[in-house]
Scaffold this motif. Structure first.
Motif, PDB file in Angstrom:
ATOM      1  N   LEU A 196     -93.229 -25.349  13.352  1.00 32.17           N
ATOM      2  CA  LEU A 196     -92.956 -25.468  14.787  1.00 32.17           C
ATOM      3  C   LEU A 196     -92.518 -26.888  15.158  1.00 32.17           C
ATOM      4  CD1 LEU A 196     -95.893 -23.203  15.882  1.00 32.17           C
ATOM      5  CD2 LEU A 196     -93.475 -22.790  16.386  1.00 32.17           C
ATOM      6  N   TYR A 229     -85.565 -20.050  11.818  1.00 33.57           N
ATOM      7  CA  TYR A 229     -86.940 -20.330  12.250  1.00 33.57           C
ATOM      8  C   TYR A 229     -87.694 -19.032  12.516  1.00 33.57           C
ATOM      9  CZ  TYR A 229     -86.412 -25.347  12.328  1.00 33.57           C
ATOM     10  OH  TYR A 229     -86.241 -26.636  11.936  1.00 33.57           O
ATOM     11  N   PRO A 231     -93.511 -28.049  24.255  1.00 34.94           N
ATOM     12  CA  PRO A 231     -92.108 -27.956  24.707  1.00 34.94           C
ATOM     13  C   PRO A 231     -91.482 -29.326  24.947  1.00 34.94           C
ATOM     14  CG  PRO A 231     -93.457 -26.329  25.828  1.00 34.94           C
ATOM     15  CD  PRO A 231     -94.396 -27.155  25.015  1.00 34.94           C
ATOM     16  N   TYR A 275     -89.492 -19.655  21.064  1.00 35.51           N
ATOM     17  CA  TYR A 275     -90.719 -20.432  21.265  1.00 35.51           C
ATOM     18  C   TYR A 275     -91.772 -19.577  21.972  1.00 35.51           C
ATOM     19  CZ  TYR A 275     -93.618 -24.551  22.221  1.00 35.51           C
ATOM     20  OH  TYR A 275     -94.641 -25.457  22.253  1.00 35.51           O
ATOM     21  N   ALA A 305     -83.627 -20.735  22.053  1.00 36.64           N
ATOM     22  CA  ALA A 305     -84.752 -21.479  21.484  1.00 36.64           C
ATOM     23  C   ALA A 305     -86.019 -21.223  22.294  1.00 36.64           C
ATOM     24  CB  ALA A 305     -84.431 -22.965  21.447  1.00 36.64           C
ATOM     25  N   VAL A 320     -89.225 -21.770  28.669  1.00 36.67           N
ATOM     26  CA  VAL A 320     -90.293 -21.102  27.908  1.00 36.67           C
ATOM     27  C   VAL A 320     -91.197 -20.332  28.864  1.00 36.67           C
ATOM     28  CG1 VAL A 320     -92.358 -21.490  26.500  1.00 36.67           C
ATOM     29  CG2 VAL A 320     -90.256 -22.752  25.993  1.00 36.67           C
ATOM     30  N   PHE A 358     -89.049 -27.119  14.185  1.00 34.39           N
ATOM     31  CA  PHE A 358     -88.272 -26.368  15.176  1.00 34.39           C
ATOM     32  C   PHE A 358     -87.935 -27.267  16.371  1.00 34.39           C
ATOM     33  CE2 PHE A 358     -88.736 -22.736  18.509  1.00 34.39           C
ATOM     34  CZ  PHE A 358     -87.356 -22.625  18.625  1.00 34.39           C
ATOM     35  N   MET A 359     -88.946 -27.966  16.872  1.00 36.42           N
ATOM     36  CA  MET A 359     -88.708 -28.840  18.022  1.00 36.42           C
ATOM     37  C   MET A 359     -87.743 -29.976  17.667  1.00 36.42           C
ATOM     38  SD  MET A 359     -90.043 -27.635  20.745  1.00 36.42           S
ATOM     39  CE  MET A 359     -89.321 -26.181  20.033  1.00 36.42           C
ATOM     40  N   PHE A 393     -99.596 -25.609  17.918  1.00 41.52           N
ATOM     41  CA  PHE A 393     -98.501 -26.245  18.649  1.00 41.52           C
ATOM     42  C   PHE A 393     -98.727 -27.734  18.880  1.00 41.52           C
ATOM     43  CE2 PHE A 393     -98.165 -21.792  19.227  1.00 41.52           C
ATOM     44  CZ  PHE A 393     -96.804 -21.550  19.242  1.00 41.52           C
ATOM     45  N   ARG A 423     -95.461 -18.590  20.744  1.00 38.09           N
ATOM     46  CA  ARG A 423     -96.656 -18.918  21.538  1.00 38.09           C
ATOM     47  C   ARG A 423     -97.635 -17.750  21.612  1.00 38.09           C
ATOM     48  NH1 ARG A 423     -96.484 -22.977  25.619  1.00 38.09           N
ATOM     49  NH2 ARG A 423     -97.929 -21.724  26.840  1.00 38.09           N
ATOM     50  N   SER A 434     -89.170 -31.061  22.474  1.00 39.00           N
ATOM     51  CA  SER A 434     -87.760 -30.692  22.335  1.00 39.00           C
ATOM     52  C   SER A 434     -86.867 -31.781  22.917  1.00 39.00           C
ATOM     53  CB  SER A 434     -87.487 -29.380  23.075  1.00 39.00           C
ATOM     54  OG  SER A 434     -87.597 -29.594  24.476  1.00 39.00           O
TER      55      SER A 434
END
Lengths: 612, 346
Positions: A515, A496, A562, A545, A541, A574, A518-519, A557, A549, A565
């Motif tokens: 993204l 990622y 978040p 992230y 992770a 984060v 990714f989540m 996003f 950001r 996730s």
């Protein structure tokens, strides 16, 4: 207005042919006044085909100063006459079964005083039986004498044209018809085809004929393989499915790749599966679907088995290399491939008959960088093979159905595929696309290596033609990567990071799907990981992230907050990393940072240091 | 009424060919076999009165070998060799050597149909223009082919002028020239009278890419008469086969800013600057390219890019910031460009 019509729609009652008018046709640098039916559509159709098919074709290839051209479905001469005038050293044969159209054509010929055109009042159709002996180059009279009747019906839209009759047509009448071999006997340098619903048969029967230039509008799509990969030479090809953007094309540039699909099968100790896998790929395929089995240092004789079982099949190659992992085997197969299209299949999986042959045809007709079939998981149980319907079924039903290459498909925006499970194995890729975008499998990554390939191809390709009816079957069994929960999950963080960094460097318009993916991965990994690895994975992770950001604008996003996730601690983690960067401005350069937590080998290195 | 008429009718009837003589400048670097195809497109023109000037811009060995074969086979080919100096310098070098009446260009990875010069010759014989602009074909990466990006501008020119050229002082000159400014700045779409080129010392900005923007603008602004050739005469290929500047995301895109600035500075001395409509079309044409480049560079370059555009625009007349509402562009594009102009001239 797109006047290259795809459907034979019911139009208003056609005017009588007594009503003709002079229409100006512009083509090939000339403007010609031709006698045409007075209804606006015949002339407009003809001009649209010139502009959308024939003229672009001749604009993009070297046209010799002299040659022989065959015009199948010459109509009132909208292609043949400007061509004969613009290329006076060419000789043209015009085939036209409709007497009304042929009358107009001859009238136009007389008016223009062109001496290089011969009109044969006949259709070309594969319904006419092939001649028992090869035809000698015939003259017009000999051709006429060979004609046999076949049924046609009037075209409801164009008074001068006829269409292949359906069995139920009451209006059908018999017209003189020649077999496609009659065209080959004329040894044309160029064939122009406009023969609605006869194209597939004509193309199949001419697969062995050398016809350097082939252009036409088609209403049904001939198999791409018959045209591009047949034994006969077809150097320059442009066939457009009428009324659509779909076309079959070849530009005869030297050094071009083979007109074929190489299916690379990375195999490691796959003796129990490989035979059936390869057989399933070849089932229902022609010579242009080939298999490259890369034996990645197997200890069970996988390579030998393939060589023995498929010794008689020139389409199958078995390559052996020292073990290097799945990614290395796939890349190795690609490096040994010289095909225009490529696919990557897992050695223990299967495809339903014709899967790759039909996807290849669709890939050729759409020109898409990536095309895909559906997929379904299966398991071998005591009761035999159990195939479970895919969770994906119906997922794209909101998109309109399109048709090309004899398949119904939907054009799926790649972002919708990107966020889902990597399914690189049910896809056919254009090799020039992969090379141009420099997309490879990362060889140092021994698991989930297809994640980055999946994301990058889908971030850079256009809409993906998706055929749900074709299925790739992937085997579910314990021991498959997917079921394992070890450190290799950390590789996804590395992938990622690399992808997001590439998105910055290449100015991708939207990194949001990356993204969101990714989540999804964080959520899935947290559910699969060994308990002791969950906390460090989540921390890594969160660091990644936080970098993202600071590098991407907030709207990137959306749907990748978040919370997506699925982990309650993630947002707080984060925030912790973001606090580190407090006081520094947002900048794209954040995405160039890195952390040992994204690299399993560096984590092991760190662990070894601590242990020491 | 003759059945065969207008463009190149005389040639089609097989009569003896008469001028003009075309000089086609083609530069080469690493095109390999594509060069053979492009050269064949020029040498196979039905209008055979031509020379092909092949400028070897420090080409790789394979490309040079092909060029030498081409030159050996046809006396109309002249091969000029230089150390690699970039596309603009190579084209300028080629321009020094032209001996024909009209000069044109074809990049070694693009194509021309055999009738391109014949159609141009017909129009040139009729109008004797300083500049002739020709329609083209776009060949897409997915294999589709269609009319070139600027087909709508050509359509509007035809509505406005019929088959007549754009004339200095004519009633519709302002709108017609505005449309001509908005035609894609493509090298292959134009034929330039050599005497005019020499008198105005037209050329390309050495060391820069996006060079066509400047050449096109200066030719359109100054040609006393501009003819329009509606028969398509070139094909532009988008392909995955080889890297193209027009598909890159790197710093070469910054050249668009520099060239836009130089284009504005030079145009300020031409009649296109005094007329608000022409000026606004020329501004839109240049800013369109700059804005597109900004959307293509890597994100890490964008802030720098924008600062460079703003700095560059400080060096030009502020009237370039005005893109008039009657500029002949589609609504959405016009609005976007007007916003962009406002931002970069702020």
């Amino acid at each position: 207005m797109n006047l290259i019509r795809g459907k034979i729609a019911k139009g208003p009652k056609a005017p009588s042919l007594a009503e003709t008018s002079l229409v100006r046709i512009e083509a090939f640098g000339l403007a010609l006044d031709l006698v045409a039916p007075a209804d606006a559509r015949s002339a407009a159709d003809a001009q649209a085909r010139l502009r959308g098919v024939y003229e672009p074709f001749l604009c993009t290839r070297p046209v010799p100063a002299e040659g022989v051209a065959v015009d199948v479905g010459a109509g009132f001469g909208s292609f043949a006459l400007p061509f004969a005038a613009a290329f006076p050293r060419w000789r043209l044969w015009c085939f036209e079964p409709s007497d009304l159209a042929a009358d107009l054509l001859e009238e136009n010929l007389r008016r223009l005083g062109l001496g290089n055109v011969t009109v044969v009042r006949a259709a070309i159709s594969a319904r006419a039986a092939a001649p028992a002996e090869p035809l000698a180059a015939p003259d017009a009279r000999a051709l006429q004498a060979m004609c046999r009747p076949a049924p046609f019906r009037p075209d409801p839209d164009r008074p001068e044209a006829v269409l292949r009759a359906r069995p139920t047509d009451a209006e059908a009448r018999a017209l003189p018809t020649l077999p496609p071999e009659a065209i080959a006997a004329l040894e044309p340098d160029l064939l122009k085809l406009c023969a609605p619903f006869e194209e597939r048969g004509i193309a199949e029967r001419l697969a062995g004929a050398d016809i350097p230039m082939l252009v036409g509008a088609v209403w049904e799509t001939p198999r791409g393989g018959a045209v591009l990969a047949g034994p006969g030479r077809k150097d320059e090809v442009f066939l457009r499915r009428a009324g659509t953007p779909w076309c079959l094309r070849r530009d005869g540039v030297e050094g071009a790749r083979d007109e074929a699909l190489d299916v690379v099968v990375a195999a490691y100790d796959a003796r129990d599966f490989i035979g059936e896998c390869v057989r399933s790929i070849l089932d229902g395929a022609g010579d242009d679907v080939r298999v490259i089995v890369v034996d990645d240092g197997s200890r069970d004789g996988t390579g030998q088995l393939v060589r023995a079982e498929f010794a008689a099949d020139a389409r199958v190659r078995a390559l052996s290399k020292p073990n290097g992992g799945c990614a290395s085997a796939r890349n190795y197969g690609r490096l040994h491939s010289n095909a225009r299209h490529i696919a990557f299949v897992d050695a223990d999986d299967l495809v339903e008959p014709g899967f790759f042959a039909r996807l290849l045809d669709l890939a050729r007709w759409t020109g898409a960088e990536v095309v895909q079939g559906g997929f379904a998981p299966f398991e071998e149980g005591d009761e035999g093979r159990v195939v479970t319907p895919s969770y994906e079924r119906g997922a794209f039903d909101d998109l309109p159905t399109q048709r090309a290459a004899g398949l119904d498909f939907r054009l799926v925006p790649p972002a919708r595929l990107l966020t889902g499970q990597p399914t690189i194995w049910r896809r056919v890729y254009r090799r020039d696309f992969l090379d141009n975008k420099n997309i490879w499998f990362p060889e140092h990554i021994r698991a989930f290596d297809d994640q980055i390939f999946h994301m990058t191809t889908l971030a850079l390709c256009r809409e993906v033609p998706h055929v749900e009816a074709l299925r790739y079957l992937y085997r579910q069994h314990p021991g498959q990567d997917i079921r394992q929960g070890d450190e290799r999950h950390f590789h996804s963080l590395e992938m990622y990071r690399a992808t997001l960094s590439r998105a910055i460097k290449e100015g991708w318009p939207d990194a949001n799907p990356i993204l969101r993916s990714f989540m999804n991965t964080v959520r899935w990994s947290c559910g699969t990981l060994r308990a002791d690895l969950r906390a460090p994975f989540l921390e890594g992770a969160a660091e990644l992230y936080a970098l993202a950001r600071r590098a991407f604008p907030p709207q990137t996003f959306h749907g990748a907050e978040p919370a997506a996730s699925g982990n309650e601690d993630f947002a707080a983690l984060v925030e912790m990393f973001l606090r580190r960067f407090q006081g520094l401005p947002d900048h794209h350069v954040w995405m160039s940072l890195d952390s040992p937590s994204f690299h399993p080998n560096l984590m092991r290195m760190a662990a070894a240091t601590a242990a020491g | 009424m003759s059945a065969v008429s207008t463009q190149s009718g005389a040639w089609a009837k097989g009569r003896a060919q008469t001028g003009p003589v075309f000089s086609c400048v083609m530069t080469m670097f690493n095109e390999g076999p594509l060069l053979r195809r492009a050269a064949a497109n020029v040498l196979g023109q039905s209008h055979a009165a031509l020379e092909l000037i092949l400028v070897d811009d420090g080409a790789d060995d394979a490309t040079r070998a092909i060029a030498q074969e081409i030159a050996a086979d046809d006396r109309r080919v002249r091969l000029i060799r230089q150390a690699n100096a970039g596309l603009s310098a190579a084209r300028n070098r080629g321009l020094e050597h032209v001996r024909g009446d009209y000069v044109c260009f074809l990049d070694a990875d693009d194509a021309r149909p055999p009738w391109a010069f014949a159609a141009a010759a017909e129009v040139i014989r009729r109008d004797a223009p300083d500049l002739a602009l020709q329609r083209g074909v776009l060949s897409e990466v997915d294999g589709d082919m269609r009319r070139f990006y600027d087909a709508a501008h050509f359509d509007r020119l035809r509505e406005l002028l019929g088959e007549n050229p754009i004339e200095t002082g004519a009633a519709e000159e302002s709108m017609a020239r505005a449309l001509a400014h908005l035609i894609e700045p493509q090298a292959a779409n134009k034929f330039v009278r050599v005497d005019f080129l020499r008198a105005r010392r037209l050329g390309f900005p050495n060391g820069r890419v996006f060079e066509d923007m400047l050449f096109h603008a200066m030719a359109v602004a100054q040609a006393a008469r501009i003819s329009i050739i509606h028969a398509p005469g070139f094909a532009y290929h988008r392909r995955y086969g080889r890297p193209q500047i027009t598909a890159s995301s790197d710093e070469r895109r910054f050249d668009a800013i520099a060239v836009a600035r130089m284009t504005f500075a030079l145009l300020e001395r031409t009649p296109s600057f005094a007329d608000p409509l022409r000026r606004s079309a020329a501004a839109a044409a240049a800013l369109r390219l700059v804005r597109w480049c900004e959307s293509c560079v890597g994100h890490q370059h964008r802030w720098n890019f924008r600062m460079a555009v703003r700095a560059a625009m400080r060096g030009v007349d502020p009237r370039w910031s005005v893109i008039a509402a009657d500029t002949p562009l589609a609504r959405a594009e016009l609005d976007a460009l007007r916003r962009y102009a406002k931002e970069v001239f702020a």
